[in-house]
Design an enzyme around this catalytic site. Structure first.
Site, PDB file in Angstrom:
ATOM      1  N   LYS A 111       2.420  -0.819   1.495  1.00  0.00           N
ATOM      2  CA  LYS A 111       1.350  -1.335   0.637  1.00  0.00           C
ATOM      3  C   LYS A 111       0.000  -0.884   1.164  1.00  0.00           C
ATOM      4  CE  LYS A 111       3.890  -3.554  -2.304  1.00  0.00           C
ATOM      5  NZ  LYS A 111       5.075  -2.761  -1.962  1.00  0.00           N
ATOM      6  N   ASP A 112      -0.936  -0.731   0.258  1.00  0.00           N
ATOM      7  CA  ASP A 112      -2.246  -0.160   0.530  1.00  0.00           C
ATOM      8  C   ASP A 112      -3.090  -1.055   1.435  1.00  0.00           C
ATOM      9  OD1 ASP A 112      -4.562   1.308   0.429  1.00  0.00           O
ATOM     10  OD2 ASP A 112      -4.642   1.435  -1.740  1.00  0.00           O
TER      11      ASP A 112
END
Length: 366
Positions: free
Chosen positions: A83-84
């Site tokens: 995830k970013d």
């Protein structure tokens, strides 16, 4: 491979509708991502599932932090997808802690929040380790700011695009971040495939070859759309059921077309390799033409031990919704794993690819 030989352009399914322009992610709260789990934690077992919300941390940084906090070795903390860092993301980690009393879960949640800059949503035991790809997909809430026109005009434009995407679906392109800036990953993958270079890091080598596969898959989807074959099945397609994931050969395209229109099935696109499920007839002709244009063969992939597979060709966004607020437009939608949010955003925004390439999203494993 020369820069001029790459074609990174991708046609829009809504090419006749103007985009809203704008920019993404002025703040992390402009890009909210929540994992959709493949299954729920059962409440017993030797793996502690921890669901967290983070901002400003990579998934790897959280993984390392949890390993250190609980004295676990590398590999004992796992997750379903990356995830970013520059977004507000919610995801689950599993910690291989062995069999512990129920009170351990509650204590662990408090320890994590006290030691790491994140929010713990829940902690439960489960019987198996969470592995990459163990998710259904991701749910997105994304704000677009600095629109090219007043918000109400932009809302009308976006709604027209949204209705088009919901009705027809859109090509399941790989995002530009997979291909690298200016196709840098693609060129390196091509060089490895043709024996012009080799990476000592096996993971990196496979990633770069995968980037080249992704590029060819995008070229196939672009060709299919431009030739007017996106809204129909072709004889010899390998089709896939949305509900179950089951795949089958299309023997009679006309007979299967009503199921395609009803969004029950889709054609699949090739991730080229010698052991992928081969298309036949007209569908095979198109797949082979893409390889001929790229001057690559299935044997080239076989020499670097890449087997190949297939990817859902049409991306559905039946729950896609847009609304305007004082700060811009907000899009909400859910995607199955393997799909990129930027594929949806590019249709709505129609901005330079560099504006989307900065979005570091994980597409998951199909």
């Amino acid at each position: 491979m020369l820069q001029s030989e790459l074609d990174l352009s991708l046609p829009y399914i809504s090419s006749d509708l103007p985009g809203v322009g704008g920019v993404l992610r002025a703040t992390p709260d402009d890009f909210v991502v929540e994992e959709v789990p493949l299954y729920e934690a059962q409440g017993d077992g030797q793996h502690l599932y921890v669901n967290i919300t983070k901002v400003g941390l990579t998934t790897k940084e959280v993984q390392i932090g949890l390993e250190r906090l609980f004295g676990l070795k590398k590999g004992d903390v796992s997750f379903a997808g990356m995830k970013d860092k520059r977004a507000r993301t919610t995801q689950t980690f599993s910690l291989s802690v062995g069999h512990k009393p129920p009170v351990f879960a509650e204590m662990a949640g408090g320890q994590i929040e006290a030691s790491l800059p994140l929010k713990v949503n829940w902690v439960r035991f489960h019987r198996n380790k969470l592995k990459p790809g163990h998710l259904l997909g991701n749910r997105f809430e994304i704000r677009i700011r600095e629109l090219a026109s007043p918000s109400q005009d932009a809302l009308a434009q976006a709604q027209a695009i949204v209705e088009r995407l919901k009705a027809r679906g859109l090509p399941n392109y790989f995002g530009s971040q997979r291909l690298g800036e200016g196709g840098a990953n693609v060129r390196q993958g091509w060089s490895i495939l043709h024996g012009e270079r080799e990476k000592r890091d096996r993971w990196l080598q496979r990633f770069l070859i995968s980037a080249y596969q992704s590029y060819l898959c995008n070229r196939y989807l672009a060709e299919r759309l431009q030739r007017g074959y996106f809204d129909q099945l072709l004889a010899g397609d390998v089709a896939k059921k949305y509900a179950t994931g089951g795949m089958f050969d299309v023997l009679d395209a006309a007979a299967e077309q009503p199921r395609y229109v009803a969004q029950e099935i889709s054609f699949t696109a090739p991730l080229y390799g010698p052991r992928m499920w081969m298309a036949k007839d007209q569908a095979a002709e198109l797949e082979n033409e893409v390889m001929r244009q790229a001057q690559v063969t299935l044997d080239d992939f076989g020499r670097v031990h890449v087997e190949g597979t297939r990817r859902m060709g049409r991306l559905l966004v039946t729950d896609l919704a847009v609304e305007a607020d004082d700060e811009g437009l907000v899009l909400r939608f859910e995607l199955r794993k393997g799909a990129f949010a930027t594929t949806v955003l590019r249709e709505v925004m129609k901005v330079d690819g560099a504006a989307l390439a900065a979005v570091d999203e994980d597409d998951g494993d199909e």
